[in-house]
Design a protein around this motif. Structure first.
Motif, PDB file in Angstrom:
ATOM      1  N   GLN A   1       0.780  -1.233  -0.079  1.00  0.00           N
ATOM      2  CA  GLN A   1      -0.191  -0.123   0.012  1.00  0.00           C
ATOM      3  C   GLN A   1       0.929   1.345  -0.068  1.00  0.00           C
ATOM      4  O   GLN A   1       0.408   2.350  -0.657  1.00  0.00           O
ATOM      5  CB  GLN A   1      -0.738   0.058   1.216  1.00  0.00           C
ATOM      6  CG  GLN A   1      -1.857   1.088   1.418  1.00  0.00           C
ATOM      7  CD  GLN A   1      -1.455   2.462   2.323  1.00  0.00           C
ATOM      8  OE1 GLN A   1      -0.494   2.103   2.840  1.00  0.00           O
ATOM      9  NE2 GLN A   1      -2.056   3.662   1.729  1.00  0.00           N
ATOM     10  N   GLU A   2       2.071   1.211   0.644  1.00  0.00           N
ATOM     11  CA  GLU A   2       2.863   2.503   0.848  1.00  0.00           C
ATOM     12  C   GLU A   2       3.183   2.922  -0.505  1.00  0.00           C
ATOM     13  O   GLU A   2       3.331   3.938  -1.096  1.00  0.00           O
ATOM     14  CB  GLU A   2       4.013   2.268   1.801  1.00  0.00           C
ATOM     15  CG  GLU A   2       4.866   3.414   1.960  1.00  0.00           C
ATOM     16  CD  GLU A   2       6.231   3.249   2.765  1.00  0.00           C
ATOM     17  OE1 GLU A   2       6.763   4.033   2.958  1.00  0.00           O
ATOM     18  OE2 GLU A   2       5.994   2.179   3.620  1.00  0.00           O
ATOM     19  N   THR A   3       3.708   1.842  -1.476  1.00  0.00           N
ATOM     20  CA  THR A   3       4.334   2.053  -2.759  1.00  0.00           C
ATOM     21  C   THR A   3       2.966   2.707  -3.498  1.00  0.00           C
ATOM     22  O   THR A   3       3.200   3.559  -4.464  1.00  0.00           O
ATOM     23  CB  THR A   3       4.752   0.940  -3.383  1.00  0.00           C
ATOM     24  OG1 THR A   3       5.999   0.448  -2.648  1.00  0.00           O
ATOM     25  CG2 THR A   3       5.242   1.128  -4.873  1.00  0.00           C
ATOM     26  N   VAL A   4       1.899   2.068  -3.540  1.00  0.00           N
ATOM     27  CA  VAL A   4       0.619   2.308  -4.343  1.00  0.00           C
ATOM     28  C   VAL A   4       0.458   3.904  -4.058  1.00  0.00           C
ATOM     29  O   VAL A   4       0.226   4.780  -4.998  1.00  0.00           O
ATOM     30  CB  VAL A   4      -0.532   1.461  -3.953  1.00  0.00           C
ATOM     31  CG1 VAL A   4      -1.788   2.217  -4.596  1.00  0.00           C
ATOM     32  CG2 VAL A   4      -0.323   0.105  -4.554  1.00  0.00           C
ATOM     33  N   ALA A   5       0.552   4.190  -2.831  1.00  0.00           N
ATOM     34  CA  ALA A   5       0.123   5.929  -2.514  1.00  0.00           C
ATOM     35  C   ALA A   5       1.229   6.834  -2.643  1.00  0.00           C
ATOM     36  O   ALA A   5       1.004   7.700  -3.518  1.00  0.00           O
ATOM     37  CB  ALA A   5       0.003   5.712  -1.009  1.00  0.00           C
ATOM     38  N   LYS A   6       2.417   6.286  -2.574  1.00  0.00           N
ATOM     39  CA  LYS A   6       3.552   7.309  -2.893  1.00  0.00           C
ATOM     40  C   LYS A   6       3.630   7.173  -4.514  1.00  0.00           C
ATOM     41  O   LYS A   6       3.636   8.556  -4.902  1.00  0.00           O
ATOM     42  CB  LYS A   6       4.887   6.516  -2.579  1.00  0.00           C
ATOM     43  CG  LYS A   6       6.086   7.379  -2.699  1.00  0.00           C
ATOM     44  CD  LYS A   6       7.441   6.702  -2.192  1.00  0.00           C
ATOM     45  CE  LYS A   6       7.367   6.344  -0.663  1.00  0.00           C
ATOM     46  NZ  LYS A   6       8.478   5.857  -0.096  1.00  0.00           N
ATOM     47  N   VAL A   7       3.465   6.395  -5.305  1.00  0.00           N
ATOM     48  CA  VAL A   7       3.545   6.403  -6.871  1.00  0.00           C
ATOM     49  C   VAL A   7       2.406   7.390  -7.235  1.00  0.00           C
ATOM     50  O   VAL A   7       2.417   8.153  -8.011  1.00  0.00           O
ATOM     51  CB  VAL A   7       3.496   5.133  -7.651  1.00  0.00           C
ATOM     52  CG1 VAL A   7       3.346   5.412  -9.002  1.00  0.00           C
ATOM     53  CG2 VAL A   7       4.952   4.442  -7.358  1.00  0.00           C
ATOM     54  N   HIS A   8       1.153   7.138  -6.645  1.00  0.00           N
ATOM     55  CA  HIS A   8      -0.032   7.748  -7.180  1.00  0.00           C
ATOM     56  C   HIS A   8       0.196   9.220  -6.582  1.00  0.00           C
ATOM     57  O   HIS A   8      -0.286  10.287  -7.266  1.00  0.00           O
ATOM     58  CB  HIS A   8      -1.110   7.225  -6.536  1.00  0.00           C
ATOM     59  CG  HIS A   8      -2.564   7.866  -6.906  1.00  0.00           C
ATOM     60  ND1 HIS A   8      -3.098   7.925  -8.126  1.00  0.00           N
ATOM     61  CD2 HIS A   8      -3.318   8.535  -6.398  1.00  0.00           C
ATOM     62  CE1 HIS A   8      -4.209   8.562  -8.348  1.00  0.00           C
ATOM     63  NE2 HIS A   8      -4.519   9.107  -7.046  1.00  0.00           N
ATOM     64  N   ASN A   9       0.461   9.647  -5.624  1.00  0.00           N
ATOM     65  CA  ASN A   9       0.404  10.845  -4.844  1.00  0.00           C
ATOM     66  C   ASN A   9       1.612  11.840  -4.978  1.00  0.00           C
ATOM     67  O   ASN A   9       1.655  13.062  -5.350  1.00  0.00           O
ATOM     68  CB  ASN A   9       0.126  10.896  -3.525  1.00  0.00           C
ATOM     69  CG  ASN A   9      -1.094  10.295  -3.058  1.00  0.00           C
ATOM     70  OD1 ASN A   9      -2.196  10.747  -3.718  1.00  0.00           O
ATOM     71  ND2 ASN A   9      -1.320   9.341  -2.197  1.00  0.00           N
ATOM     72  N   LEU A  10       2.802  10.953  -5.168  1.00  0.00           N
ATOM     73  CA  LEU A  10       4.043  11.804  -5.212  1.00  0.00           C
ATOM     74  C   LEU A  10       5.053  11.620  -6.344  1.00  0.00           C
ATOM     75  O   LEU A  10       5.841  12.532  -6.954  1.00  0.00           O
ATOM     76  CB  LEU A  10       4.826  11.345  -4.122  1.00  0.00           C
ATOM     77  CG  LEU A  10       4.261  11.800  -2.691  1.00  0.00           C
ATOM     78  CD1 LEU A  10       5.006  11.216  -1.409  1.00  0.00           C
ATOM     79  CD2 LEU A  10       3.928  13.483  -2.524  1.00  0.00           C
ATOM     80  N   GLY A  11       4.737  10.483  -7.144  1.00  0.00           N
ATOM     81  CA  GLY A  11       5.666  10.168  -8.269  1.00  0.00           C
ATOM     82  C   GLY A  11       4.786   9.966  -9.540  1.00  0.00           C
ATOM     83  O   GLY A  11       3.839  10.076  -9.798  1.00  0.00           O
ATOM     84  N   HIS A  12       5.590   9.005 -10.408  1.00  0.00           N
ATOM     85  CA  HIS A  12       5.159   8.687 -11.691  1.00  0.00           C
ATOM     86  C   HIS A  12       5.356   7.219 -11.972  1.00  0.00           C
ATOM     87  O   HIS A  12       6.594   6.728 -11.329  1.00  0.00           O
ATOM     88  CB  HIS A  12       5.575   9.565 -12.883  1.00  0.00           C
ATOM     89  CG  HIS A  12       5.088  10.887 -12.677  1.00  0.00           C
ATOM     90  ND1 HIS A  12       4.178  11.366 -12.784  1.00  0.00           N
ATOM     91  CD2 HIS A  12       6.286  11.710 -12.554  1.00  0.00           C
ATOM     92  CE1 HIS A  12       4.247  12.744 -12.654  1.00  0.00           C
ATOM     93  NE2 HIS A  12       5.590  13.111 -12.583  1.00  0.00           N
ATOM     94  N   PRO A  13       4.608   6.329 -12.479  1.00  0.00           N
ATOM     95  CA  PRO A  13       4.769   4.921 -12.638  1.00  0.00           C
ATOM     96  C   PRO A  13       6.109   4.892 -13.829  1.00  0.00           C
ATOM     97  O   PRO A  13       5.938   5.823 -14.601  1.00  0.00           O
ATOM     98  CB  PRO A  13       3.607   4.440 -13.347  1.00  0.00           C
ATOM     99  CG  PRO A  13       2.730   5.453 -13.384  1.00  0.00           C
ATOM    100  CD  PRO A  13       3.204   6.715 -12.487  1.00  0.00           C
ATOM    101  N   PRO A  14       7.026   3.977 -13.620  1.00  0.00           N
ATOM    102  CA  PRO A  14       8.175   4.258 -14.501  1.00  0.00           C
ATOM    103  C   PRO A  14       7.690   3.633 -16.006  1.00  0.00           C
ATOM    104  O   PRO A  14       8.507   3.871 -16.973  1.00  0.00           O
ATOM    105  CB  PRO A  14       9.181   3.037 -13.727  1.00  0.00           C
ATOM    106  CG  PRO A  14       8.537   2.108 -12.886  1.00  0.00           C
ATOM    107  CD  PRO A  14       7.174   3.095 -12.612  1.00  0.00           C
ATOM    108  N   ARG A  15       6.680   2.971 -15.929  1.00  0.00           N
ATOM    109  CA  ARG A  15       6.128   2.620 -17.350  1.00  0.00           C
ATOM    110  C   ARG A  15       4.859   2.883 -17.724  1.00  0.00           C
ATOM    111  O   ARG A  15       3.925   3.143 -16.542  1.00  0.00           O
ATOM    112  CB  ARG A  15       6.571   0.824 -17.528  1.00  0.00           C
ATOM    113  CG  ARG A  15       7.922   0.465 -17.517  1.00  0.00           C
ATOM    114  CD  ARG A  15       8.174  -1.181 -17.462  1.00  0.00           C
ATOM    115  NE  ARG A  15       7.256  -1.771 -16.655  1.00  0.00           N
ATOM    116  CZ  ARG A  15       6.995  -3.112 -16.614  1.00  0.00           C
ATOM    117  NH1 ARG A  15       7.682  -3.801 -17.355  1.00  0.00           N
ATOM    118  NH2 ARG A  15       6.076  -3.617 -15.705  1.00  0.00           N
TER     119      ARG A  15
END
Length: 368
Positions: free
Chosen positions: A256-270
């Motif tokens: 869950q932490e990665t899901v939230a971090k990518v969605h809220n703060l970053g971008h998926p790499p692909r």
């Protein structure tokens, strides 16, 4: 076990089940129109009975399930600690048991993991393939079959795709979404009912379609699938799977932490792209075929199909940095072919995902 559909005229099967009955494009049209049903031999069924089943599945997976109403379909993902997709399943509960429909290749691993995570809770997941099979089609088409009712409620899973489920988030920026008119459901049936379906088809009383038709309609709707579109690096964001399989406002779960971090703060790499392919309709790229910009490989094809209206199409995973207007090519056994890119997941999905809706290339003619 031998397939009950193997004796049907024109039947072509492999280890996954009935591929087609001689006319895959006609079968697609009939399946989309609600005139045919499809035996889904590439699916498996896992039963999860027990008083704690929904809260337990809620704690382990990406989906909010504690308050799932009987008969309502949803789907879940099991993620690793880094947020990568490990398992996926469709879910329908009948008030006593949560029924999971999985890709057959994922079933053994998912069941083993679920059984390992039981601890002392009142749950008892088990394989249910000896008892049940799965058939698919439009909701009206499935009225011609008799779903299993072990607790008095028909076991029919209605696909939520592409609507954004409660707590989900859709990255695809096109309007309308190519899956907007897709009507798809899957019924869990007894093995006796599966035999009746085969007998009715042999007698000409029921029209069937094969897995080739099912997959072509899925690809055209940009719908991800564990068997073809998931690898060891896959994040749900990359496949636009956040819209139906992830609840962003539920409690903690693994990944869950990665899901939230990518969605809220970053971008998926692909990111997932849809491709309209040029070249001969008889040659499609294989799973894993390279997608290129010039001579450089920038991604791979995950699914490819010959669609009855759009011609040769595919889904592919490419680097986030690939420009949305990049000239793409795809490797095939007949050489390199050109591919018109349609953006499924935008390069700025995630932190800056508020992008305008765009018209899509809805038909093959639009790409020429």
């Amino acid at each position: 076990m031998p397939s009950v559909f193997s004796a049907l005229p024109g039947a072509v099967l492999d280890d996954s089940g009935l591929l087609h009955l001689g006319s895959p494009l006609v079968e697609q049209r009939r399946l989309a129109a609600g005139e045919a049903i499809a035996p889904l031999g590439d699916r498996a069924v896992i039963a999860v009975p027990g008083e704690d089943r929904l809260s337990w599945l809620d704690s382990l997976t990406s989906q909010a399930l504690t308050r799932l109403d009987p008969g309502v379909g949803t789907e879940l993902l099991v993620l690793d600690p880094q947020g990568h997709v490990e398992h996926a399943a469709s879910v329908v509960d009948d008030g006593e048991t949560a029924w999971l429909i999985t890709d057959r290749g994922d079933a053994e691993g998912l069941l083993a993991w679920l059984r390992k995570m039981r601890f002392r809770l009142r749950v008892d997941p088990r394989a249910a393939d000896d008892e049940f099979a799965v058939v698919g089609g439009t909701r009206s088409a499935l009225a011609r079959v008799v779903p299993a009712t072990p607790a008095g409620r028909p076991l029919v899973w209605i696909d939520p795709w592409p609507d954004v489920s409660p707590g989900g988030y859709g990255y695809a920026a096109v309007d309308p979404h190519p899956g907007a008119d897709r009507d798809w459901a899957e019924a869990i049936v007894t093995r006796d009912e599966e035999r009746r379906i085969a007998d009715a088809a042999a007698a000409g009383d029921l029209v069937l379609a094969g897995l080739t038709a099912v997959d072509a309609l899925r690809v055209a709707a940009w719908r991800p699938r564990w068997t073809t579109d998931v690898d060891e690096r896959a994040l749900p964001h990359e496949l636009d799977w956040m819209r139906t399989a992830v609840h962003l406002d539920k409690g903690c779960y693994r990944g869950q932490e990665t899901v939230a971090k990518v969605h809220n703060l970053g971008h998926p790499p692909r990111r997932l792209v849809a491709l309209q392919l040029d070249g001969s309709d008889s040659v499609l790229p294989v799973h894993g075929a390279a997608v290129r910009v010039g001579d450089e490989s920038v991604g791979t094809v995950t699914s490819a199909a010959l669609h009855y209206e759009e011609g040769p199409i595919a889904l592919a995973i490419v680097r986030r940095s690939v420009a949305v207007d990049a000239v793409l090519t795809v490797d095939t056994s007949d050489g390199v072919i050109s591919a018109a890119q349609e953006v499924v997941v935008p390069p700025d999905a995630g932190r800056t995902a508020n992008i305008p809706r765009m018209p899509r290339l809805s038909r093959r003619a639009s790409a020429q």
